[in-house]
Scaffold this motif. Sequence first.
Motif, mmCIF file in Angstrom:
data_model
loop_
_atom_site.group_PDB
_atom_site.id
_atom_site.type_symbol
_atom_site.label_atom_id
_atom_site.label_comp_id
_atom_site.label_asym_id
_atom_site.label_seq_id
_atom_site.Cartn_x
_atom_site.Cartn_y
_atom_site.Cartn_z
ATOM 1 N N GLY A 197 -26.078 -25.924 77.553
ATOM 2 C CA GLY A 197 -26.008 -24.509 76.979
ATOM 3 C C GLY A 197 -27.054 -24.194 76.733
ATOM 4 N N HIS A 198 -27.300 -22.719 77.044
ATOM 5 C CA HIS A 198 -28.722 -21.736 76.677
ATOM 6 C C HIS A 198 -28.608 -21.551 75.684
ATOM 7 N N LEU A 199 -29.471 -21.894 74.618
ATOM 8 C CA LEU A 199 -29.684 -21.263 73.264
ATOM 9 C C LEU A 199 -29.812 -19.628 73.513
ATOM 10 N N GLY A 200 -29.094 -18.797 72.900
ATOM 11 C CA GLY A 200 -29.030 -17.092 72.503
ATOM 12 C C GLY A 200 -27.719 -16.994 72.700
ATOM 13 N N PHE A 201 -27.875 -15.480 71.559
ATOM 14 C CA PHE A 201 -27.073 -15.170 70.725
ATOM 15 C C PHE A 201 -25.549 -14.842 71.732
ATOM 16 N N VAL A 234 -19.462 -12.994 72.732
ATOM 17 C CA VAL A 234 -18.289 -13.119 73.083
ATOM 18 C C VAL A 234 -18.088 -14.067 71.485
ATOM 19 N N GLY A 235 -19.229 -15.086 71.256
ATOM 20 C CA GLY A 235 -18.710 -15.737 70.003
ATOM 21 C C GLY A 235 -18.428 -15.186 69.334
ATOM 22 N N LEU A 236 -19.085 -14.124 69.061
ATOM 23 C CA LEU A 236 -19.164 -12.870 67.892
ATOM 24 C C LEU A 236 -17.711 -12.230 67.586
ATOM 25 N N LEU A 275 -21.736 -18.747 68.027
ATOM 26 C CA LEU A 275 -23.247 -17.797 67.881
ATOM 27 C C LEU A 275 -24.525 -18.183 68.815
ATOM 28 N N ALA A 276 -24.370 -19.250 69.026
ATOM 29 C CA ALA A 276 -25.764 -19.795 69.698
ATOM 30 C C ALA A 276 -26.239 -19.836 70.948
ATOM 31 N N PHE A 277 -25.382 -19.893 71.804
ATOM 32 C CA PHE A 277 -25.385 -20.377 73.254
ATOM 33 C C PHE A 277 -25.548 -19.092 73.867
ATOM 34 N N SER A 278 -25.583 -18.413 74.578
ATOM 35 C CA SER A 278 -25.437 -17.191 75.500
ATOM 36 C C SER A 278 -24.212 -17.700 76.686
ATOM 37 N N ASP A 279 -24.108 -18.956 76.764
ATOM 38 C CA ASP A 279 -23.273 -19.158 77.997
ATOM 39 C C ASP A 279 -22.109 -18.168 78.013
#
Length: 156
Positions: free
Chosen positions: A2-6, A9-11, A57-61
Motif C-alpha cells: 500500500g501507498h500512504l496517501g488520502f 474512494v475510502g472516504l 482513508l490512509a491508502f491512496s491505492d
Amino acid sequence: MGHLGFSYVGLIFLLMLTVPNLIWTKHRPKEYDYRNENKVLLVLERVGQVCVTCTALAFSDFNIHGWSAWSFWLIAAVILMIMYECWWIRYFKSRKTLKDFYSSFYGIPVAGATLPVIAFFFLGVYGKVIWLMGSVTFLGIGHIGIHLQHLKEIQS
C-alpha cells in the motif's frame, strides 16, 4: 502493501457506511437491546471499525487509477455498497422491527452487516492493501457474528 496517501474512494465508502447508521440512531427497533452481546465479538468489531476507518482513508491505492482487470473488484465493491444503501432504504420504509433490521437482502443474510464488510474486503483486494483486508476480517467476524447472534435470539 500500500501507498500512504488520502483515499477519496475510502472516504466515499465510509460516508455510505456512516450516514445511514447515524440516521438509524433515531429509528432503532423498539425492542433493540445490545447489552447481552458477546464481549469477544464486540472487541473484534470495535478494533475492526477503528482499523478499517483508518486504513480506508490512509491508502491512496483505493483511488481510481485507470482501468485494469483489478477494476472489477472496485466495481463489485461499489455494487455491494449500493445494495447496502438499498437495504437501508428498505429498512427505513419498513415498520423498523428487529426482523426488518436483521433481514436478508437478495439472499445475503444479515445484509446490514454482511454487505459493507464484503464491500470493504473487495476494496482491499482492489487496492491490494492487506491491511484493509485484515482489518475488515476482524470487523466482519465481530459485526456479522453479533448480528447473527441477535437474529438467532429473535428466531427462538
